[in-house]
Design a protein around this motif. Structure first.
Motif, mmCIF file in Angstrom:
data_model
loop_
_atom_site.group_PDB
_atom_site.id
_atom_site.type_symbol
_atom_site.label_atom_id
_atom_site.label_comp_id
_atom_site.label_asym_id
_atom_site.label_seq_id
_atom_site.Cartn_x
_atom_site.Cartn_y
_atom_site.Cartn_z
ATOM 1 N N PRO A 123 44.012 33.553 28.230
ATOM 2 C CA PRO A 123 43.183 34.577 28.902
ATOM 3 C C PRO A 123 43.770 35.016 30.252
ATOM 4 N N LYS A 124 44.328 34.083 31.002
ATOM 5 C CA LYS A 124 44.966 34.439 32.288
ATOM 6 C C LYS A 124 46.154 35.369 32.058
ATOM 7 N N LEU A 125 46.899 35.121 30.977
ATOM 8 C CA LEU A 125 48.085 35.937 30.688
ATOM 9 C C LEU A 125 47.682 37.348 30.277
ATOM 10 N N GLU A 126 46.567 37.456 29.564
ATOM 11 C CA GLU A 126 46.068 38.795 29.198
ATOM 12 C C GLU A 126 45.701 39.574 30.459
ATOM 13 N N ASP A 127 45.133 38.879 31.445
ATOM 14 C CA ASP A 127 44.789 39.545 32.712
ATOM 15 C C ASP A 127 46.061 39.998 33.445
ATOM 16 N N VAL A 128 47.059 39.145 33.467
ATOM 17 C CA VAL A 128 48.326 39.513 34.120
ATOM 18 C C VAL A 128 48.915 40.742 33.444
#
Lengths: 137, 137, 137
Positions: free
Chosen positions: C23-28
């Protein structure tokens, strides 16, 4: 910048099998038109791997025996409580890794003399996908 | 987009040896003129590896001992039927992996405080090649 | 060409712990504005790893047990002569690897159905950094 993406589907006859990818990757590169860049070759599953090594059948036997030795099938994996029986395939995938980057130079895969790219199926006999993505110019 | 490619040849004195690459990679980066991008550092042989870890001699001893434990020399590898005696070097290469990607930010290798890049020779005493390829802007 | 870089700091409660990154990578990715490219996800420490596999707690137990089996804590590592006690964390990092490349296609992480990205902490309970770098267009 150019980018080019292709997907391959493998359905191996055996549960564990190697597929030699290099000729397919040369075709992808040709279709991409990229002269300088990187090619990512990545399994889209968590029970398969991609690696670079020698296209020598004896070595491939050694690799399978070695993998079974350090990431063996075990009935008692916790993962099997979910109904799966492929815990070893996940560990083999972690060990071998699921992806490689191949450099592209002067419009060619910039591999060493003996380097070939392989898809390693650890839980086959069903459709499994691979992505090949080229980025460059 | 910029791309920049260099090749290095190593001829280690010992069969198994580590070569610290980080200073050489900083020089390549400087010559590339890239400020933001990726640097691929990849062995061009199937009996060598590239990894990122600590430049600490005691740890390096531990790494060699560990590698010999889980990917040992064995006379009986099938690969040796070809006349080779380096089956273990292929397995060590698979385990350590033959390449890394180093991020480049603000014109510098964006490594953590203790991260250093090493070439791991598993079957040396002859010329072996390494490719360093930078892609970015 | 676009590039976008972010850093994350993890401070795990336990010495050994997995952090689910997807999920953090999708935000990035969303913040990067990149539609086609590569995302490098790389630990900036030599006692941590990054890998792609299943988000299944039973499997994670299997992975920890397996890692402890083939890269165990040992009091007698030479690295411990420096005053450290984390020799096993370095070996686990080499085995799991410290980085992955995630392909980006049509503005999305181009992962397979079950592929998730994890940060693997092998020597935590202190601040550890991770770099996420996107390159593409």
């Amino acid at each position: 910048m150019k980018s080019h993406t292709e997907y391959f589907t493998f359905h191996t006859k055996k549960k564990r099998e190697l597929v030699h990818l290099t000729p397919k990757l040369e075709d992808v590169l040709s279709r991409s038109g990229v002269e300088e860049g990187f090619m990512l070759v990545s399994a889209m599953h968590i029970t398969a791997g991609v690696f670079v090594n020698d296209n020598e059948p004896g070595l491939h036997e050694d690799i399978w025996k070695w993998l079974e030795g350090i990431a063996p099938f075990r009935a008692e994996y916790k993962h099997h409580d979910t109904g799966e029986d492929n815990g070893d395939a996940h560990l083999k995938s972690l060990l071998i890794h699921h992806e490689v980057i191949v450099p592209i130079t002067n419009g060619r895969l910039d591999l060493g003399t003996w380097q070939r790219v392989f898809y390693a199926e650890f839980d086959g006999q069903r459709d499994k996908r691979l992505i090949v993505k080229v980025l460059g110019e």
